[in-house]
Design a protein around this motif. Structure first.
Motif, PDB file in Angstrom:
ATOM      1  N   THR A 139       0.799  -1.231   0.000  1.00 12.51           N
ATOM      2  CA  THR A 139       0.000   0.000   0.000  1.00 12.51           C
ATOM      3  C   THR A 139       0.829   1.277   0.000  1.00 12.51           C
ATOM      4  O   THR A 139       0.265   2.367   0.072  1.00 12.51           O
TER       5      THR A 139
ATOM      6  N   THR B  17      -0.479  -0.827  -5.053  1.00 10.63           N
ATOM      7  CA  THR B  17      -1.094   0.464  -5.352  1.00 10.63           C
ATOM      8  C   THR B  17      -0.288   1.188  -6.420  1.00 10.63           C
ATOM      9  O   THR B  17      -0.807   2.067  -7.113  1.00 10.63           O
TER      10      THR B  17
ATOM     11  N   LEU C  79      -8.129   2.403  -6.381  1.00 12.00           N
ATOM     12  CA  LEU C  79      -8.768   2.320  -5.067  1.00 12.00           C
ATOM     13  C   LEU C  79     -10.247   2.671  -5.112  1.00 12.00           C
ATOM     14  O   LEU C  79     -11.015   2.220  -4.257  1.00 12.00           O
TER      15      LEU C  79
ATOM     16  N   VAL D 229     -11.791  -0.588  -5.321  1.00  7.20           N
ATOM     17  CA  VAL D 229     -11.689  -1.370  -4.083  1.00  7.20           C
ATOM     18  C   VAL D 229     -12.809  -1.007  -3.113  1.00  7.20           C
ATOM     19  O   VAL D 229     -13.457  -1.880  -2.520  1.00  7.20           O
ATOM     20  N   PHE D 230     -13.051   0.297  -2.954  1.00  5.71           N
ATOM     21  CA  PHE D 230     -13.970   0.745  -1.904  1.00  5.71           C
ATOM     22  C   PHE D 230     -15.389   1.051  -2.396  1.00  5.71           C
ATOM     23  O   PHE D 230     -16.284   1.253  -1.579  1.00  5.71           O
TER      24      PHE D 230
ATOM     25  N   TYR E 280     -12.918   6.295   2.849  1.00  7.01           N
ATOM     26  CA  TYR E 280     -11.902   6.427   1.807  1.00  7.01           C
ATOM     27  C   TYR E 280     -11.966   7.788   1.130  1.00  7.01           C
ATOM     28  O   TYR E 280     -10.935   8.398   0.824  1.00  7.01           O
TER      29      TYR E 280
ATOM     30  N   LEU F 160      -4.152   2.754   5.252  1.00  4.81           N
ATOM     31  CA  LEU F 160      -4.760   2.281   4.010  1.00  4.81           C
ATOM     32  C   LEU F 160      -4.807   0.760   3.984  1.00  4.81           C
ATOM     33  O   LEU F 160      -5.791   0.157   3.544  1.00  4.81           O
ATOM     34  N   SER F 161      -3.750   0.118   4.476  1.00  6.17           N
ATOM     35  CA  SER F 161      -3.694  -1.339   4.494  1.00  6.17           C
ATOM     36  C   SER F 161      -4.823  -1.931   5.333  1.00  6.17           C
ATOM     37  O   SER F 161      -5.465  -2.912   4.936  1.00  6.17           O
TER      38      SER F 161
ATOM     39  N   MET G 249      -7.925  -1.547   3.291  1.00  2.42           N
ATOM     40  CA  MET G 249      -7.925  -2.206   1.991  1.00  2.42           C
ATOM     41  C   MET G 249      -8.045  -3.731   2.110  1.00  2.42           C
ATOM     42  O   MET G 249      -8.705  -4.379   1.289  1.00  2.42           O
ATOM     43  N   ARG G 250      -7.431  -4.312   3.138  1.00  7.69           N
ATOM     44  CA  ARG G 250      -7.439  -5.769   3.251  1.00  7.69           C
ATOM     45  C   ARG G 250      -8.855  -6.328   3.412  1.00  7.69           C
ATOM     46  O   ARG G 250      -9.211  -7.335   2.806  1.00  7.69           O
TER      47      ARG G 250
ATOM     48  N   MET H 227     -10.861  -5.720   0.095  1.00  6.65           N
ATOM     49  CA  MET H 227     -10.498  -6.658  -0.969  1.00  6.65           C
ATOM     50  C   MET H 227     -11.112  -8.036  -0.728  1.00  6.65           C
ATOM     51  O   MET H 227     -11.626  -8.671  -1.662  1.00  6.65           O
TER      52      MET H 227
END
Length: 401
Positions: A130, A161, A189, A192-193, A202, A219-220, A223-224, A227
Motif C-alpha cells: 500500500t 497500489t 482504489l 476497491v472501496f 476512503y 490504508l492497508s 484495503m485488506r 479486498m
C-alpha cells in the motif's frame, strides 16, 4: 647456590610462559572486540546506506513531479512511504510511466481479471503493498513466494497500489516463471472501496492527513477487508512466511494473544457478513493516530460484540466465523520476537511449529534485525525452505539480509 639459580631459572621460564599466554588471551579478546565492532559498524553502515538511498529515491520522485516541500521533507516522506493523497482521498504514486522503460513492468488491473478470481472453486490469497512502492523489500517477496510455493492450487495475488513493479534485479521474472499461480496486479482504489461501508471513509482525507505517521498502514487496514469483501479469499501480511498450505481454511481468523485477534491473516468468503461488520465498525471508529486501533483492536471489538463474549478464545464459532489458536499464524509472540533471529537446534520448522500455517515475523519491530545466511536462525531456515529464490537474490552480494 646452584639450587637458587635453578629456582630463578624455573621462575623465569614460568613467567615467560605466563606472559606468552597472557599475550595470547589479550590478542584473542582484542580480536573478538574488533570483530564485533566491525560487524556492528557494517550493520550501521548498511542501515545508513539504505536510508540514504531511500531518501535519494524520494527526492528524485519529488523532482520528477515538480514537488519541493509538499511532503514536509524527504526523510519524513520516506518513513511514511511513497504514498499520499488529495482532499477526496484518492491516491497517487510518484512513478514515471513504464512506457519504453524495460526495468519496469506495467501491471494489469485486478478487477479486470475477474474471470480468474471469480472462477468457481478458485481460492484467492492476497498480499497488498500500500505504500506505492514498485520495489518491495526481499522479505516481502519472501512472503509472497512462500504463499505461492505452499499453495500451488491457490491463486496468489500480490496487489500493488503502484501501477508498476521494478524488474531490475531479475527476481520478479524468476518468481513468475517458477510459480505459475503467482499474480502481480494493481488496483484503482475507487474500485476497491466502491459500494462498501468504507467508501465514505476512503473519500475523506482521514487516513492520510492531519499529521498521521502511517498513511500506508491506515490504508492497508482498510484495503485488506475491502479486498476480501469484494473477491473473497485469504489475506496475509507481507511479514509472514507460509510453512503449510492454507487452502483448507475457510472463514477463520487467528488469535494474536490473550483476548486479541490479529488481522494479519484471515480467510472469508466473498460478501461474508462478518467482513461487512468489520467495515461498518472501522468506518465509525477509525483512528489514524493509534497504531493497532484500526487492525487487531477493530476485529477483536467486532468479534466480542457479535459473539457476545468478553473473552475471545480458541475454537469460538459465531456468525459462521471460527477463531483459531495464536499458534496458527503467530507461533512466536511479539514479546518473543528476538527468538526469530537466534540459532535454533530444530531444523525442521514444521515439526517445531506443529499446527502452524505460517510464522509472523513482526516486521515493524524486527526490520532492523540482520539475518545472516546459513546462521541457522528461524528466519534463515524458513526463508531457505519456503522462499529460496528471494533468499538467494537477497544474499547475492552480502550474507546479511
Amino acid at each position: 647456590m646452584g639450587n637458587k639459580r635453578n629456582s630463578i631459572r624455573d621462575f623465569s621460564r614460568i613467567w615467560k610462559v605466563k606472559r606468552f599466554f597472557a599475550v595470547l588471551v589479550f590478542l584473542g579478546v582484542t580480536y573478538s572486540f574488533a570483530s564485533h565492532g566491525f560487524y556492528v559498524a557494517e550493520r550501521q553502515h548498511q542501515r545508513l546506506l539504505r536510508r540514504s538511498i531511500a531518501i535519494q529515491e524520494v527526492q528524485s520522485h519529488q523532482r520528477s513531479l515538480g514537488v519541493n516541500e509538499t511532503f514536509l521533507n524527504a526523510a519524513d516522506y520516506a518513513m511514511k512511504g511513497l504514498v499520499s493523497g488529495n482532499r477526496n482521498g484518492s491516491v497517487f504514486c510518484s512513478h514515471k510511466s513504464a512506457s519504453g522503460d524495460s526495468s519496469l513492468l506495467r501491471l494489469s488491473d485486478f478487477f479486470r481479471n475477474e474471470t480468474e478470481w471469480k472462477k468457481e472453486g478458485a481460492f484467492n490469497i492476497f498480499l497488498i503493498e500500500t505504500s506505492c512502492n514498485s520495489k518491495p523489500k526481499y522479505r516481502s517477496w519472501c512472503s509472497a513466494e512462500s504463499m505461492a510455493q505452499q499453495n500451488p492450487k491457490a491463486i496468489v495475488w500480490y496487489i500493488f497500489t503502484s501501477p508498476e513493479v521494478d524488474l531490475s534485479d531479475g527476481l520478479v521474472e524468476q518468481l513468475l516463471q517458477k510459480y505459475k499461480n503467482l499474480r502481480l496486479a494493481t488496483v484503482h482504489l475507487d474500485d476497491v472501496f466502491e459500494g462498501t461501508p468504507l467508501e465514505e471513509l476512503y473519500r475523506t482525507s482521514a487516513w492520510h492527513s492531519n499529521g498521521t505517521l502511517w498513511p500506508a498502514a491506515n490504508l492497508s487496514n482498510m484495503m485488506r477487508i475491502a479486498m476480501v469483501w469484494q473477491a473473497g479469499g485469504f489475506y496475509s501480511d507481507s511479514d509472514v512466511i507460509c510453512i503449510s498450505p492454507v487452502t483448507e481454511l475457510k472463514n477463520v481468523i487467528g488469535l494474536a494473544s490473550f483476548n486479541l485477534v490479529n488481522g494479519a491473516n484471515f480467510h472469508f468468503d466473498r460478501h461474508h457478513p462478518m467482513v461487512k461488520k468489520f467495515m461498518l465498525y472501522l468506518n465509525e471508529h477509525f483512528n489514524p493516530f493509534v497504531w493497532g486501533k484500526n487492525g487487531p483492536q477493530t476485529v477483536s471489538a467486532v468479534l466480542r460484540s457479535v459473539c457476545n463474549e468478553n473473552i475471545l478464545y480458541q475454537g469460538l464459532v459465531c456468525d459462521n466465523t471460527k477463531i483459531l489458536s495464536h499458534t496458527a499464524f503467530n507461533p512466536i509472540q511479539p514479546h518473543q520476537r528476538s527468538m526469530l533471529f537466534l540459532a535454533t537446534a530444530v531444523q525442521d520448522l514444521r515439526k517445531r511449529f506443529q499446527g502452524s500455517y505460517a510464522i509472523h515475523f513482526w516486521n515493524r519491530e524486527t526490520r532492523i534485525y540482520p539475518v545472516v545466511k546459513e546462521s541457522g536462525t528461524i528466519y534463515d531456515l524458513a526463508s531457505k525452505n519456503f522462499c529460496p529464490f528471494s533468499r538467494e537474490l537477497a544474499t547475492k552480494k552480502s550474507r546479511i539480509y
